[in-house]
Design a protein around this motif. Structure first.
Motif: not given
Length: 216
Positions: A12-15, A41-47
């Motif tokens: 999440i932080d890196y995105v 996918v959900n983690l990338i969406i959060e980022g």
């Protein structure tokens, strides 16, 4: 079950920090270690959502939104991701034509919605940003979608959305599809004004609506 706590936070932080290489490296590592692609996918969406908030706070610029979209698409195109979704959705849920309307070049919300559509088995044709009503008509005739998704961030796009739907109606196409409009500023009155079948202020709600439509 493997604990991905630290990995999740880092992804999440890196995105959010738009660290493209680090996102891809960690995403590949997480998938190799058994992370479910849907969870990724959900983690990338959060980022991505955090990137959007930083843009709204004027900490990020249009170029940063574009970069976030590139990172998102890159993750979705990783081989383990494409293999997973192709094997789990041999039968398509439906076809969606998607685009950000004319005079708006914001696409972070559209990118999130597109990703969720694809992870739920929809075939998506994404027309990009600043899309005219005439282009929507042309691509509707060619692609023959079940659903058309109109996206807009600027409040001024409500009239552009109405114009697209009016042009689709004049071309005799409006009654052949369902139309969903996505924008944070939309409400029931705005949806009625533009002539859409439904509206959503977040991507998850939009997916629920599209899946429900395809059951009918």
């Amino acid at each position: 079950m493997k604990d991905f706590g630290t990995t999740e936070e880092l992804l999440i932080d890196y995105v959010e920090q738009l660290e493209e290489t680090k996102v891809f490296e960690l995403a590949n590592h997480a998938l190799d270690q058994g992370m479910n692609p849907l969870d990724l996918v959900n983690l990338i969406i959060e980022g991505m959502s955090r990137v959007g908030k930083r843009y709204e706070a004027k900490e990020y610029y249009i170029a940063d939104l574009i970069m976030a979209g590139i990172i998102f698409r890159g993750v979705l195109e990783l081989k383990p991701m494409t293999s997973y979704f192709s094997s789990h959705h041999k039968k398509k849920s439906g076809k969606v034509l998607l685009g950000t309307v004319k005079d708006d070049i914001h696409d972070i919300g559209k990118e999130i919605f597109r990703a969720l559509l694809e992870t739920h088995g929809f075939e998506v044709l994404d027309l990009g940003v600043d899309v005219s009503g005439e282009t929507f008509v042309k691509k509707t005739r060619e692609f023959k979608p079940d659903i058309i998704g109109l996206s807009g961030v600027l409040t001024s796009t409500i009239d552009q959305m109405k114009q697209v739907i009016d042009i689709l109606a004049a071309a005799g196409l409006k009654d052949q599809v369902r139309i969903i409009a996505g924008a944070n500023y939309l409400n029931a009155d705005g949806c009625s004004y533009i002539g859409a079948d439904a509206f959503a202020t977040d991507a998850s709600k939009g997916i629920e609506i599209c899946l429900e439509w395809m059951k009918r």
